[in-house]
Write an enzyme that holds these catalytic residues in place. Structure first.
Site, PDB file in Angstrom:
ATOM      1  N   ARG A 131      -1.039  -7.552   6.341  1.00 40.55           N
ATOM      2  CA  ARG A 131      -1.415  -6.759   7.516  1.00 40.55           C
ATOM      3  C   ARG A 131      -2.918  -6.476   7.551  1.00 40.55           C
ATOM      4  O   ARG A 131      -3.497  -6.341   8.630  1.00 40.55           O
ATOM      5  CB  ARG A 131      -0.617  -5.455   7.554  1.00 40.55           C
ATOM      6  CG  ARG A 131       0.856  -5.678   7.803  1.00 40.55           C
ATOM      7  CD  ARG A 131       1.577  -4.410   8.202  1.00 40.55           C
ATOM      8  NE  ARG A 131       3.009  -4.654   8.372  1.00 40.55           N
ATOM      9  CZ  ARG A 131       3.851  -3.815   8.959  1.00 40.55           C
ATOM     10  NH1 ARG A 131       3.409  -2.671   9.454  1.00 40.55           N
ATOM     11  NH2 ARG A 131       5.139  -4.115   9.069  1.00 40.55           N
ATOM     12  N   ARG A 164      11.777  -8.077   1.246  1.00 45.05           N
ATOM     13  CA  ARG A 164      12.597  -7.219   2.099  1.00 45.05           C
ATOM     14  C   ARG A 164      13.400  -8.081   3.065  1.00 45.05           C
ATOM     15  O   ARG A 164      12.854  -8.934   3.768  1.00 45.05           O
ATOM     16  CB  ARG A 164      11.727  -6.241   2.885  1.00 45.05           C
ATOM     17  CG  ARG A 164      10.917  -5.322   1.982  1.00 45.05           C
ATOM     18  CD  ARG A 164      10.104  -4.311   2.747  1.00 45.05           C
ATOM     19  NE  ARG A 164       9.283  -3.525   1.836  1.00 45.05           N
ATOM     20  CZ  ARG A 164       8.470  -2.525   2.211  1.00 45.05           C
ATOM     21  NH1 ARG A 164       8.369  -2.227   3.499  1.00 45.05           N
ATOM     22  NH2 ARG A 164       7.773  -1.864   1.317  1.00 45.05           N
ATOM     23  N   ARG A 186       5.652  -8.643   9.887  1.00 40.77           N
ATOM     24  CA  ARG A 186       6.932  -8.252   9.283  1.00 40.77           C
ATOM     25  C   ARG A 186       7.557  -9.478   8.618  1.00 40.77           C
ATOM     26  O   ARG A 186       8.170 -10.308   9.276  1.00 40.77           O
ATOM     27  CB  ARG A 186       7.872  -7.670  10.345  1.00 40.77           C
ATOM     28  CG  ARG A 186       9.079  -6.924   9.758  1.00 40.77           C
ATOM     29  CD  ARG A 186       9.967  -6.392  10.864  1.00 40.77           C
ATOM     30  NE  ARG A 186       9.264  -5.440  11.697  1.00 40.77           N
ATOM     31  CZ  ARG A 186       9.156  -4.144  11.443  1.00 40.77           C
ATOM     32  NH1 ARG A 186       9.703  -3.637  10.358  1.00 40.77           N
ATOM     33  NH2 ARG A 186       8.515  -3.341  12.272  1.00 40.77           N
ATOM     34  N   GLU A 213       1.075   0.239  12.308  1.00 41.51           N
ATOM     35  CA  GLU A 213       1.097   0.768  10.943  1.00 41.51           C
ATOM     36  C   GLU A 213       0.582  -0.256   9.934  1.00 41.51           C
ATOM     37  O   GLU A 213       0.978  -1.417   9.953  1.00 41.51           O
ATOM     38  CB  GLU A 213       2.513   1.171  10.559  1.00 41.51           C
ATOM     39  CG  GLU A 213       2.642   1.672   9.128  1.00 41.51           C
ATOM     40  CD  GLU A 213       4.054   1.549   8.580  1.00 41.51           C
ATOM     41  OE1 GLU A 213       4.182   1.428   7.344  1.00 41.51           O
ATOM     42  OE2 GLU A 213       5.011   1.561   9.368  1.00 41.51           O
ATOM     43  N   SER A 228       1.747   3.533   4.778  1.00 42.14           N
ATOM     44  CA  SER A 228       2.582   4.718   4.895  1.00 42.14           C
ATOM     45  C   SER A 228       2.468   5.487   3.589  1.00 42.14           C
ATOM     46  O   SER A 228       2.766   4.952   2.521  1.00 42.14           O
ATOM     47  CB  SER A 228       4.039   4.311   5.156  1.00 42.14           C
ATOM     48  OG  SER A 228       4.825   5.419   5.518  1.00 42.14           O
TER      49      SER A 228
END
Length: 435
Positions: free
Chosen positions: A383, A255, A270, A342, A345
């Site tokens: 994460r 990403r 991230r 988070e 999701s």
């Protein structure tokens, strides 16, 4: 692909406004009406040609001229229709999914809608460090060399840290295939534009994708295994008896994070490249609500097995992802930041992706409908490693390993010098001083 006639209803405009999207209804109506007129004219010209061909009458010079004129007009109308359809498709592809009626109003700026909480955030008799400090002190994270290789937002793990990541992937795949019934897939990490469009990454998120152009082929690196897993069935009609489909894959994800400059630049939260176990479910559209609850439970069970304190929150309408009509985020407690963040999701996309990818369901009576799709992270490796390093850290800088992972790692803790503490015959070996 949205049904343009459904979007022209007042209710659709109001639903899109709840998520902050303004629909240009005038442009949509104009393009829809133009397409309808051109389709009607094309069909009329084709019917006239067919009648003339079936009549068996040999036309005179004037008749041949009229036939040629009709052919040219049909070609012109067909070209106009193609242009109108492209314009309409471009408009429709940019419209996000409509939120489910039960989704609460608001944006991420509003207080979170907490559905449930698991576990108490661990207490410490020392000031807990964040995962970067814990990992670099142990020598299992190497941000300096990662930056040397690729720049910012990349990671290097080593030794027991890399082994812990590998153990997490195996644990998660075994859990979801063995207990939850998902079928594991190995999928391409490079896909074409049609595949990205089917799940909604294109055209909306073109700036967030990494692309390669080699051997005269444009291919894009997947941002999540959801993309290839859903598109496995693009253009197919599934039988009701084979549903729901439960699919999983462990892949790297790429990403560009174009809209997140300056956010979470430190550590593993991230990254431009990370690994993740993804869950996808495909079902009848009337079953998506029940399937979402099932999916969230599967993702949450991984955190429960790992003993990681977390909570489940429902996203408000203004915070939904482009393809989602309803989303539950699972947020894990990070002591080093003193907050929930988070980690997964889980989204119900309804028939949004089914329409775009042409995935249909045939019921027992022979009727067809577009399939519903759901997806969720279960879990991202980086994460999850962050949460383990922070929640299981000890005062002396060592880190205990969640018991569920010990059969996969072969060690019960990472000592302060970064070495593994082997599991004993009775499972002993964990270090003292943890929360």
């Amino acid at each position: 692909m949205h049904d343009p006639h459904a979007l022209l209803q007042d209710a659709a405009g109001a639903d899109l406004a709840r998520r902050g999207h303004h629909l240009d209804r005038a442009a949509l109506r104009e393009l829809t009406d133009l397409r309808s007129r051109l389709i009607a004219e094309r069909d009329k010209l084709r019917a006239e040609q067919n009648r003339s061909a079936r009549s068996g009458v040999r036309p005179d010079a004037a008749g041949r001229a009229r036939i040629q004129e009709a052919k040219e007009r049909l070609r012109s109308v067909s070209e106009e229709l193609g242009v109108a359809q492209e314009s309409l498709d471009a408009l429709l592809l940019a419209v996000p999914n409509l939120p489910h009626p039960d989704v609460p109003d608001g944006t991420e700026q509003d207080p979170p809608v907490v559905r449930r909480v698991f576990g108490e955030p661990p207490g410490f008799d020392f000031t807990p460090r964040d995962h970067v400090d814990v990992g670099t002190r142990l020598g299992i994270l190497d941000p300096v060399r990662a930056a040397k290789l690729s720049g910012s937002r990349f990671a290097v793990t080593r030794g027991t840290g890399a082994r812990l990541e590998r153990a997490l992937a195996s644990f998660l795949l075994d859990l979801h295939t063995g207990e939850h019934g998902y079928v594991e897939h190995g999928v391409p990490h490079l896909v074409n534009r049609e595949t990205m469009t089917g799940t909604g990454q294109l055209p909306k998120f073109a700036d967030d994708l990494f692309a390669t152009d080699a051997a005269d082929r444009e291919l894009l690196l997947i941002p999540t295994a959801e993309v290839p897993l859903v598109n496995l069935y693009r253009g197919e009609t599934l039988q009701d008896a084979e549903l729901p489909l439960a699919l999983t894959a462990f892949t790297p994800c790429y990403r560009a994070e174009a809209g997140s400059y300056g956010r979470d630049t430190r550590g593993l939260v991230r990254l431009h490249q990370f690994e993740k176990v993804e869950l996808v479910r495909i079902c009848r559209p009337d079953r998506s609500r029940e399937e979402l609850e099932l999916l969230v439970g599967h993702a949450e069970s991984a955190l429960r097995r790992l003993g990681l304190a977390h909570r489940v929150v429902e996203l408000r309408a203004g915070d939904l992802g482009f393809a989602a009509r309803r989303t539950y985020d699972i947020e894990v407690w990070l002591p080093g930041q003193g907050t929930y963040r988070e980690i997964s999701s889980c989204s119900d996309c309804g028939d949004f992706q089914g329409r775009r990818a042409g995935i249909r369901v045939r019921d027992r009576d022979g009727g067809k409908a577009f399939a519903a799709t759901l997806n969720g992270s279960a879990l991202p490796i980086g994460r999850t490693l962050v949460a383990i390093l922070e929640q299981y850290q000890c005062a002396d800088g060592s880190v205990n390993v969640p018991p569920a992972l010990v059969p996969y790692t072969g060690f019960t803790a990472i000592a302060a010098d970064g070495t593994a503490v082997p599991a004993g015959p009775a499972g002993t070996g964990a270090l003292s001083g943890a929360a």
